[in-house]
Design an enzyme around this catalytic site. Sequence first.
Site, PDB file in Angstrom:
ATOM      1  N   ASP A   1      39.297  41.193  50.376  1.00  0.00           N
ATOM      2  CA  ASP A   1      39.491  40.146  49.375  1.00  0.00           C
ATOM      3  C   ASP A   1      38.424  40.297  48.306  1.00  0.00           C
ATOM      4  O   ASP A   1      37.406  40.957  48.507  1.00  0.00           O
ATOM      5  CB  ASP A   1      39.407  38.763  50.020  1.00  0.00           C
ATOM      6  CG  ASP A   1      39.695  37.648  49.024  1.00  0.00           C
ATOM      7  OD1 ASP A   1      40.797  37.644  48.453  1.00  0.00           O
ATOM      8  OD2 ASP A   1      38.815  36.795  48.795  1.00  0.00           O
ATOM      9  N   SER A   2      38.657  39.644  47.184  1.00  0.00           N
ATOM     10  CA  SER A   2      37.691  39.681  46.088  1.00  0.00           C
ATOM     11  C   SER A   2      36.446  38.845  46.392  1.00  0.00           C
ATOM     12  O   SER A   2      35.438  38.970  45.697  1.00  0.00           O
ATOM     13  CB  SER A   2      38.343  39.168  44.802  1.00  0.00           C
ATOM     14  OG  SER A   2      38.728  37.805  44.956  1.00  0.00           O
TER      15      SER A   2
ATOM     16  N   TYR B   1      38.358  38.682  40.530  1.00  0.00           N
ATOM     17  CA  TYR B   1      39.154  39.820  40.086  1.00  0.00           C
ATOM     18  C   TYR B   1      40.164  39.424  39.006  1.00  0.00           C
ATOM     19  O   TYR B   1      40.653  40.279  38.277  1.00  0.00           O
ATOM     20  CB  TYR B   1      39.934  40.412  41.271  1.00  0.00           C
ATOM     21  CG  TYR B   1      39.139  41.339  42.165  1.00  0.00           C
ATOM     22  CD1 TYR B   1      37.751  41.459  42.078  1.00  0.00           C
ATOM     23  CD2 TYR B   1      39.787  42.102  43.129  1.00  0.00           C
ATOM     24  CE1 TYR B   1      37.042  42.294  42.910  1.00  0.00           C
ATOM     25  CE2 TYR B   1      39.086  42.965  43.968  1.00  0.00           C
ATOM     26  CZ  TYR B   1      37.711  43.054  43.856  1.00  0.00           C
ATOM     27  OH  TYR B   1      37.018  43.899  44.681  1.00  0.00           O
ATOM     28  N   GLY B   2      40.494  38.149  38.944  1.00  0.00           N
ATOM     29  CA  GLY B   2      41.563  37.696  38.050  1.00  0.00           C
ATOM     30  C   GLY B   2      41.457  38.137  36.600  1.00  0.00           C
ATOM     31  O   GLY B   2      42.443  38.599  36.014  1.00  0.00           O
TER      32      GLY B   2
ATOM     33  N   CYS C   1      43.930  39.338  49.004  1.00  0.00           N
ATOM     34  CA  CYS C   1      43.682  38.948  47.609  1.00  0.00           C
ATOM     35  C   CYS C   1      44.995  39.090  46.845  1.00  0.00           C
ATOM     36  O   CYS C   1      45.608  40.157  46.854  1.00  0.00           O
ATOM     37  CB  CYS C   1      42.609  39.849  47.006  1.00  0.00           C
ATOM     38  SG  CYS C   1      42.357  39.626  45.219  1.00  0.00           S
ATOM     39  N   ASN C   2      45.427  38.013  46.206  1.00  0.00           N
ATOM     40  CA  ASN C   2      46.693  38.054  45.485  1.00  0.00           C
ATOM     41  C   ASN C   2      46.656  39.019  44.308  1.00  0.00           C
ATOM     42  O   ASN C   2      47.621  39.735  44.051  1.00  0.00           O
ATOM     43  CB  ASN C   2      47.061  36.649  44.998  1.00  0.00           C
ATOM     44  CG  ASN C   2      47.539  35.750  46.110  1.00  0.00           C
ATOM     45  OD1 ASN C   2      48.733  35.616  46.358  1.00  0.00           O
ATOM     46  ND2 ASN C   2      46.607  35.099  46.787  1.00  0.00           N
ATOM     47  N   THR C   3      45.534  39.047  43.580  1.00  0.00           N
ATOM     48  CA  THR C   3      45.417  39.950  42.436  1.00  0.00           C
ATOM     49  C   THR C   3      45.468  41.403  42.905  1.00  0.00           C
ATOM     50  O   THR C   3      46.169  42.239  42.320  1.00  0.00           O
ATOM     51  CB  THR C   3      44.114  39.686  41.665  1.00  0.00           C
ATOM     52  OG1 THR C   3      44.040  38.302  41.310  1.00  0.00           O
ATOM     53  CG2 THR C   3      44.058  40.526  40.399  1.00  0.00           C
TER      54      THR C   3
ATOM     55  N   GLU D   1      33.531  29.962  44.957  1.00  0.00           N
ATOM     56  CA  GLU D   1      32.470  30.904  45.304  1.00  0.00           C
ATOM     57  C   GLU D   1      31.088  30.243  45.242  1.00  0.00           C
ATOM     58  O   GLU D   1      30.152  30.688  45.897  1.00  0.00           O
ATOM     59  CB  GLU D   1      32.509  32.120  44.379  1.00  0.00           C
ATOM     60  CG  GLU D   1      33.714  33.031  44.601  1.00  0.00           C
ATOM     61  CD  GLU D   1      33.601  33.880  45.859  1.00  0.00           C
ATOM     62  OE1 GLU D   1      32.471  34.190  46.270  1.00  0.00           O
ATOM     63  OE2 GLU D   1      34.649  34.224  46.437  1.00  0.00           O
TER      64      GLU D   1
ATOM     65  N   CYS E   1      46.423  32.219  45.289  1.00  0.00           N
ATOM     66  CA  CYS E   1      45.120  32.875  45.427  1.00  0.00           C
ATOM     67  C   CYS E   1      44.549  32.390  46.740  1.00  0.00           C
ATOM     68  O   CYS E   1      44.618  31.180  47.032  1.00  0.00           O
ATOM     69  CB  CYS E   1      44.197  32.501  44.261  1.00  0.00           C
ATOM     70  SG  CYS E   1      42.491  33.097  44.471  1.00  0.00           S
ATOM     71  N   THR E   2      44.003  33.282  47.539  1.00  0.00           N
ATOM     72  CA  THR E   2      43.524  32.873  48.861  1.00  0.00           C
ATOM     73  C   THR E   2      42.258  32.016  48.794  1.00  0.00           C
ATOM     74  O   THR E   2      41.844  31.459  49.809  1.00  0.00           O
ATOM     75  CB  THR E   2      43.285  34.091  49.777  1.00  0.00           C
ATOM     76  OG1 THR E   2      42.534  35.088  49.069  1.00  0.00           O
ATOM     77  CG2 THR E   2      44.610  34.679  50.226  1.00  0.00           C
ATOM     78  N   HIS E   3      41.657  31.886  47.603  1.00  0.00           N
ATOM     79  CA  HIS E   3      40.562  30.928  47.446  1.00  0.00           C
ATOM     80  C   HIS E   3      41.096  29.490  47.394  1.00  0.00           C
ATOM     81  O   HIS E   3      40.393  28.555  47.779  1.00  0.00           O
ATOM     82  CB  HIS E   3      39.788  31.199  46.153  1.00  0.00           C
ATOM     83  CG  HIS E   3      38.855  32.365  46.209  1.00  0.00           C
ATOM     84  ND1 HIS E   3      39.287  33.670  46.236  1.00  0.00           N
ATOM     85  CD2 HIS E   3      37.494  32.420  46.245  1.00  0.00           C
ATOM     86  CE1 HIS E   3      38.237  34.478  46.262  1.00  0.00           C
ATOM     87  NE2 HIS E   3      37.143  33.741  46.281  1.00  0.00           N
TER      88      HIS E   3
END
Length: 275
Positions: free
Chosen positions: A9-10, A41-42, A72-74, A151, A184-186
């Site tokens: 993941d980012s 990363y977006g 990570c979706n991106t 984050e 987004c996994t966040h």
Amino acid sequence: MKRAIGVIDSGVGGLTVVSELMRQLPKEKLIYVGDTARCPYGPRSKEEVQQFTWEMVDFLFEKDIKMLVVACNTATAFTLDSLKKHLSIPVIGVIQPGARAAIKFTKNNCIGIIGTEGTIRSHAYTDALKNIKAELDIYAKACPMFVPMVEQGIMEGPKAIQVVKEALLPMMKQKQMDTLILGCTHYPLLKSTIQSVVGADVTLISSSEETARETSTILEMQHLLNHTEVFPIHQFYTTGDLEMFMQISERIFKERNLQMITIKKAVLHQMQDSK
């Protein structure tokens, strides 16, 4: 098969996927890499995301993983096809499972998508949804402030509510939307805040549960499940602030699960070109 499942993941968002994998697959060892030093990363270019993703993959391949989960979706949007083409192990992303879950839950075929700029720009969710069910009304919006906020460990409280309200105000005007994909996994780490803003009538979709379910199915079909009774020690790596990563991990995982985790810094080997 005692080899581990690799998860990338980012940043810290993929820990929501890891948590669900640990719940559904308690005998499987997980090795997680969160590229917190270069998160988010977006806003990055497709080429940057591809390069960073391959650097994490190379790090995991040194540890002899048996399957890769791109949490990570991106990264899923920009690299999944290339990863599947070049890697000899099973690879799964988070977009298809999330799309399928949204279609299962919507009652009026009106689905919203929120994600990073890269994910929304790629149209990956829209394409995945339309490929399954063409007659959908879809509203997509980038929320670039969400990942940096998570984050920093800000997931609830007045500041989080203000940021989420400002981001989702245009989407909230779509009164008929009954399902919202957290693309987004966040974002599941902001779930309670997002739910309070959009209201109880909107179903929030996190791809974590569906991704874990698909991982289990793939492992079983390819005879890769670990059938031993020994519960593994999972390895978490971060490229950034170790203390912040540990603090967020403590918020996500219960004390018992934390005793099954080691957390270390990761040094990725920079590549000249992505695959």
